[in-house]
Scaffold this active site. Structure first.
Site, short mmCIF file in Angstrom:
data_model
loop_
_atom_site.label_atom_id
_atom_site.label_comp_id
_atom_site.label_asym_id
_atom_site.label_seq_id
_atom_site.Cartn_x
_atom_site.Cartn_y
_atom_site.Cartn_z
N TYR A 142 -5.46 13.02 0.49
CA TYR A 142 -5.31 13.08 -0.97
C TYR A 142 -3.94 13.64 -1.37
O TYR A 142 -3.84 14.68 -2.03
CB TYR A 142 -6.47 13.87 -1.59
N ASP B 41 0.86 -1.18 0.00
CA ASP B 41 0.00 0.00 0.00
C ASP B 41 0.90 1.24 0.00
O ASP B 41 2.05 1.18 0.44
CB ASP B 41 -0.87 -0.04 1.26
N ARG B 42 0.38 2.35 -0.49
CA ARG B 42 1.21 3.56 -0.54
C ARG B 42 0.96 4.47 0.67
O ARG B 42 1.76 4.50 1.60
CB ARG B 42 0.96 4.32 -1.85
N ASP B 43 -0.16 5.18 0.66
CA ASP B 43 -0.38 6.23 1.66
C ASP B 43 -0.62 5.64 3.05
O ASP B 43 -1.51 4.82 3.25
CB ASP B 43 -1.57 7.11 1.24
N ASP C 237 0.70 9.51 5.53
CA ASP C 237 -0.57 9.83 4.88
C ASP C 237 -0.87 11.31 4.99
O ASP C 237 -0.64 11.93 6.03
CB ASP C 237 -1.70 9.02 5.52
N CYS C 238 -1.35 11.89 3.89
CA CYS C 238 -1.85 13.24 3.94
C CYS C 238 -3.17 13.16 3.18
O CYS C 238 -3.30 12.32 2.31
CB CYS C 238 -0.88 14.21 3.27
N ASP D 284 -1.58 -0.37 5.99
CA ASP D 284 -1.84 0.21 7.31
C ASP D 284 -3.28 0.00 7.77
O ASP D 284 -3.66 0.48 8.83
CB ASP D 284 -1.47 1.71 7.33
N HIS E 46 -11.00 5.28 -9.09
CA HIS E 46 -12.45 5.42 -8.97
C HIS E 46 -12.92 5.94 -7.62
O HIS E 46 -12.25 5.75 -6.60
CB HIS E 46 -13.13 4.07 -9.24
N CYS F 212 -11.70 -2.68 -8.64
CA CYS F 212 -10.29 -2.49 -8.28
C CYS F 212 -10.08 -1.71 -6.99
O CYS F 212 -8.99 -1.76 -6.43
CB CYS F 212 -9.52 -1.86 -9.44
N GLN G 109 -6.66 5.66 -5.35
CA GLN G 109 -6.45 7.09 -5.58
C GLN G 109 -7.74 7.72 -6.11
O GLN G 109 -7.81 8.22 -7.23
CB GLN G 109 -5.27 7.30 -6.55
MG LIG Z 1 -3.07 3.17 3.39
#
Ligand SMILES: [Mg+2]
Length: 148
Positions: free
Chosen positions: A20, A9-11, A17-18, A127, A92, A100, A53
């Site tokens: 958006y 996962d990214r954010d 995390d911020c 997370d 989406h 997805c 996203q």
């Molecule tokens: Mg996350």
């Protein structure tokens, strides 16, 4: 033999995390996850980012802004010794009912098809138990939840 992957996962997992995240100057990396990515990479796992996203289709940022952020993140990780093999993202909004958006499994399935990945031998790290944890349970894949 099929490939194995570490889906990341990214954010909130790789970067702080911020709401958006879109500005590359906001990138703050969590080094514990970078170390894990390195370990898995050294064991031969593909490193694949999977990220929701919805800010794209909500109109909060453009696809181009997303790619700029992502390119900078990947460069930063490269400097830290991690090669990201690919990124799969869902643009989406929840009301679009796509397959997805995590915790749906579409991104993983798409990646597994593209890279001939054995999901049962792979790992997802994130997370959120209701996102990455849920995907792990649905697909019978090992999962790691980090609390930053
Ligand atoms: Mg996350």
């Amino acid at each position: 033999m099929k490939n194995k992957a570490l889906f990341v996962d990214r954010d909130g997992t790789i970067n702080k995390d911020c709401p958006y995240c879109k500005d590359p100057s906001q990138i703050q990396i969590y080094e514990d996850v970078v170390r894990l990515m390195k370990e898995y990479q050294e064991k031969g796992y593909l490193i694949i980012i999977v990220t929701n996203q919805s800010g794209i289709n909500r109109g909060y940022f453009t696809l181009e802004q997303f790619h700029n952020f992502q390119d900078e993140l990947i460069r930063t990780l490269m400097d830290m010794g991690v090669v990201v093999n690919d990124t799969f993202f869902c643009p989406h909004r929840p009301d679009e009912n796509c397959n997805c958006r995590k915790p749906n499994t579409g991104l993983i399935e798409e990646a597994a098809k593209k890279y001939d990945i054995d999901i049962s031998q792979s790992v997802i790290i994130g997370d959120r138990d209701d996102m990455e944890g849920e995907i792990g349970r649905k697909l019978g894949m090992k999962y790691i939840i980090v609390k930053h």
